[in-house]
Design an enzyme around this catalytic site. Structure first.
Site, PDB file in Angstrom:
ATOM      1  N   LYS A  42      -2.278   7.613   1.163  1.00 28.89           N
ATOM      2  CA  LYS A  42      -2.050   7.330   2.084  1.00 28.89           C
ATOM      3  C   LYS A  42      -1.051   8.453   2.192  1.00 28.89           C
ATOM      4  O   LYS A  42       0.146   8.332   2.886  1.00 28.89           O
ATOM      5  CB  LYS A  42      -1.749   5.923   3.269  1.00 28.89           C
ATOM      6  CG  LYS A  42      -1.770   6.638   4.726  1.00 28.89           C
ATOM      7  CD  LYS A  42      -2.027   4.609   4.979  1.00 28.89           C
ATOM      8  CE  LYS A  42      -1.612   5.367   6.708  1.00 28.89           C
ATOM      9  NZ  LYS A  42      -3.157   5.303   7.472  1.00 28.89           N
ATOM     10  N   GLU A  95     -16.025   7.363   6.319  1.00 28.74           N
ATOM     11  CA  GLU A  95     -15.329   6.795   7.532  1.00 28.74           C
ATOM     12  C   GLU A  95     -14.873   7.912   8.317  1.00 28.74           C
ATOM     13  O   GLU A  95     -15.541   9.183   8.000  1.00 28.74           O
ATOM     14  CB  GLU A  95     -14.224   6.708   7.022  1.00 28.74           C
ATOM     15  CG  GLU A  95     -12.988   7.674   6.803  1.00 28.74           C
ATOM     16  CD  GLU A  95     -11.817   7.309   5.426  1.00 28.74           C
ATOM     17  OE1 GLU A  95     -10.955   6.111   5.637  1.00 28.74           O
ATOM     18  OE2 GLU A  95     -10.337   8.041   6.097  1.00 28.74           O
ATOM     19  N   ARG A 123       0.743  -1.399  -0.290  1.00 25.63           N
ATOM     20  CA  ARG A 123       0.032   0.173   0.204  1.00 25.63           C
ATOM     21  C   ARG A 123       0.921   1.482   0.091  1.00 25.63           C
ATOM     22  O   ARG A 123       0.479   2.356  -0.582  1.00 25.63           O
ATOM     23  CB  ARG A 123      -0.877  -0.055   1.296  1.00 25.63           C
ATOM     24  CG  ARG A 123      -1.381   1.190   1.273  1.00 25.63           C
ATOM     25  CD  ARG A 123      -3.412   0.926   1.974  1.00 25.63           C
ATOM     26  NE  ARG A 123      -2.481   1.009   3.758  1.00 25.63           N
ATOM     27  CZ  ARG A 123      -3.301   0.612   4.647  1.00 25.63           C
ATOM     28  NH1 ARG A 123      -4.594   1.295   4.506  1.00 25.63           N
ATOM     29  NH2 ARG A 123      -2.874   1.187   5.764  1.00 25.63           N
TER      30      ARG A 123
END
Length: 290
Positions: free
Chosen positions: A149, A182, A50
């Site tokens: 991210k 989220e 990721r």
């Protein structure tokens, strides 16, 4: 504490980052939070993958291979003599000038910090958490894609400030269409009629590794797992609700915007998944000590 910076382990007192680093100046970089349990690093490959996906999305070339970064992560934990740990792995654009142009940054900086973490008070795991919905909207995919991210976490921090002002630990963030995305640092799940629901990635949810693990564990127990668009109404009328994240693990939620969720206590499905998750993280992963 031993910290890994650009290929070398250093003490926290000697570790230095330039004030001209693009990550420090502009949030130009990517990061991962990783956990180690019982002498093993949980889902290390998935976290490193990721990290590289996030870096690729911002055209940041990490100066190490995935295998080298995995090895360095394990070595940094070992150097800190820990069996249970939290790892913050950061890659910045590197040192450049005061301008925005990333072309001035010739060498990305790789930092691995190892320590302990307690995201939420321990008592909340037993009794459940109260959360609120906040006005700050989740970033648009066309602006700063939530799947990346990145070190630019101001969107989440603004929502966290609103949670703090409301006197709670976490907050629900909606997207521009009004659907649940989220929380500020966690993915969100609800249980209704024995089925598990979580917002789709297209709604602005992070590609959560704990999220994916919980979905797999639920499916193994026979639960149906789906990813529909969810509204606040769906949350209010859920039988159970919980949050997931690398740092948070699985956190029960018992009240949202003043509405009790289910019985107002952590539900049976949530408790069962917590047990299965704890068993998994303490028995699998890349070994730190051989």
């Amino acid at each position: 504490m031993k910290i890994f910076i650009d290929g070398k382990l250093q003490s926290e007192h000697n570790a230095k980052i330039s004030v001209f680093d693009h990550g420090l100046l502009y949030g130009d970089g990517v990061f991962e939070g990783i956990r180690a349990y019982n002498g093993r690093v949980f889902k290390l490959k998935e976290h490193i993958d990721r990290l590289f996906y996030s870096a690729k999305a911002i055209l940041l070339e990490i100066p190490m291979t995935p295998a080298e970064l995995m090895k360095a992560t394990v070595a940094t934990i070992r150097a800190n003599k820990l069996r249970d740990a939290y790892v913050r792995l950061v890659v910045t654009r590197g040192v450049g000038n005061l301008g925005l142009n990333p072309r001035s940054c010739k060498a990305p900086t790789v930092i691995i910090i190892v320590g302990k973490i307690q995201v939420y008070p321990a008592e909340l795991y037993a009794k459940g958490m109260e959360i609120v919905t906040v006005p700050t909207v989740r970033n648009l995919h066309s602006a700063l894609n939530p799947a990346i991210k990145s070190l630019n976490y101001l969107n989440n921090i603004l929502a966290k400030i609103e949670a703090n002002n409301a006197g709670v630990e976490e907050a629900v963030m909606l997207n521009s269409e009004g659907f649940v995305a989220e929380c500020t640092a966690d993915n969100l799940f609800i249980v209704k009629y024995g089925e598990l629901f979580t917002p789709p990635l297209s709604a602005g949810a992070l590609y959560g590794i704990t999220r994916g693990t919980v979905m797999e564990l639920a499916a193994q127990t026979g639960m149906k797992v789906t990813e529909p668009n969810l509204t606040r109404y769906d949350l209010f009328n859920a039988d159970e609700c919980f949050l997931t994240g690398t740092g948070a693990e699985i956190m029960p939620v018992i009240k949202i915007d003043g509405r009790l969720i289910g019985t107002g206590k952590p539900g049976p499905h949530t408790s069962k998944l917590i047990g299965a998750y704890k068993a998994l993280v303490h028995s699998t992963g890349d070994p730190i000590y051989k």
